[in-house]
Write a protein that holds these residues in place. Sequence first.
Motif, short mmCIF file in Angstrom:
data_model
loop_
_atom_site.label_atom_id
_atom_site.label_comp_id
_atom_site.label_asym_id
_atom_site.label_seq_id
_atom_site.Cartn_x
_atom_site.Cartn_y
_atom_site.Cartn_z
N ASP A 128 0.84 -1.19 0.00
CA ASP A 128 0.00 0.00 0.00
C ASP A 128 0.88 1.24 0.00
OD1 ASP A 128 0.72 0.91 2.68
OD2 ASP A 128 -0.54 -0.69 3.46
N ILE B 84 0.13 3.77 2.28
CA ILE B 84 -0.43 4.43 3.46
C ILE B 84 0.71 4.91 4.37
CG2 ILE B 84 -1.90 4.13 5.48
CD1 ILE B 84 -3.31 1.87 3.95
N ASP B 85 0.66 6.17 4.76
CA ASP B 85 1.64 6.71 5.70
C ASP B 85 1.47 6.03 7.06
OD1 ASP B 85 2.35 8.89 7.92
OD2 ASP B 85 3.49 9.33 6.10
N LEU C 15 -0.98 7.31 9.57
CA LEU C 15 -2.41 7.12 9.33
C LEU C 15 -2.86 5.69 9.61
CD1 LEU C 15 -2.73 9.12 5.99
CD2 LEU C 15 -3.20 9.91 8.32
N ALA C 16 -1.91 4.76 9.64
CA ALA C 16 -2.25 3.35 9.87
C ALA C 16 -2.17 3.08 11.37
CB ALA C 16 -1.31 2.44 9.10
N ALA D 278 -12.98 2.38 5.12
CA ALA D 278 -11.57 2.74 5.05
C ALA D 278 -10.89 2.24 6.32
CB ALA D 278 -11.39 4.25 4.89
N HIS E 207 -2.59 -0.65 7.64
CA HIS E 207 -1.88 -0.87 6.39
C HIS E 207 -2.65 -1.90 5.55
CE1 HIS E 207 1.66 1.61 6.54
NE2 HIS E 207 1.91 1.24 7.79
N TRP F 2 -7.59 -4.47 0.70
CA TRP F 2 -7.47 -3.06 1.08
C TRP F 2 -6.07 -2.58 0.72
CZ3 TRP F 2 -9.04 1.55 1.99
CH2 TRP F 2 -8.39 2.43 2.86
N GLY G 69 -5.38 0.93 0.68
CA GLY G 69 -5.29 2.31 1.11
C GLY G 69 -6.18 3.25 0.33
#
Length: 233
Positions: A73, A75-76, A79-80, A100, A104, A121, A123
Motif C-alpha cells: 500500500d 499508506i503513511d 495514518l495506519a 476505510a 496498512h 485493502w 489504502g
Amino acid sequence: MCTVIVHVPEDPAAAIRLLAVRDEDPGRAWDPLGAWWPDRPGVIGVRDTRAGGAWLAADPAGARLAVVLNRADLIDDSLATGSRGHIVLDAASGGGLPDAPPTHGFNLLTVTPGRARVAMWDGAAVRTVDLAPGVHMIAHDDVDDPKTARIVAWHDAFAAPADDDWVADWLGALERTTALPPTDDRAIIRDNRPHGYPTLSLLVCAASVSSGGAEVVYGELEEPGAWNSLQLR
C-alpha cells in the motif's frame, strides 16, 4: 508475505478447506492456536502477542474463519493506527469491515459455510471478491495473481481435496515446494529478508469450514524459514 491455498467445492454444502502459511518477523512474539480472547467467547486463533489481535481466527461453533495477509500500500505510517489482527477477530466474530480500515494494506480471507470471500485493502478502497469453485492461492497481491511468482509456480501442485487425507496431501505438496531455497521468489516456505522484509515462514494452519462448524489445526516450523515434517494438531 504469507500464503494461503483454499479450495471451494462445487457443492455449496461441502466443506471449504484451506492451508495457510504464516510469514512474520521471528522476533515478534505470538501465541499458538488457542482461546486467547475472554471478550470473544468461542473464538480461537493464533494471537499476535504485541498487538493482541490474530493472524488467523475462527469461531468453531459459529462456522466462521478469517486469516489476513499483508498487502502492499501507499499508506503513511501515521495514518495506519489500527491493527490488522483486530480486523481478523472482528471477521471471525461475524463483524464487517469499515469503508476505510485504519490499517496498512491487507488481503482478508473470510470463510463461512458455502462461501469464501477475499477483501483487499490497498489504502484507496476495499475491493471484495467471492471465490468461485476450485483451488485458489492468495499472497500479497490479488487472488491467483499471475504477477506472483509462487502462485505461477505452484498453483497447480495443490489438487482439489479428494478425501479425508487432504491435509496430509497438501502438506506433501507444500513439502515438495521446498525443493526451492527459501530465498527464491517462487518459494512458499520463505526467507523474505533478501526481498527487503524481516519475515520468515514460521507456522502452518489447516482448516475446514462447513455448516457443521470450523475445524483448525496448527503446527510450527522448528526453524524459521526451514521445512520440517509437520503434524498439525
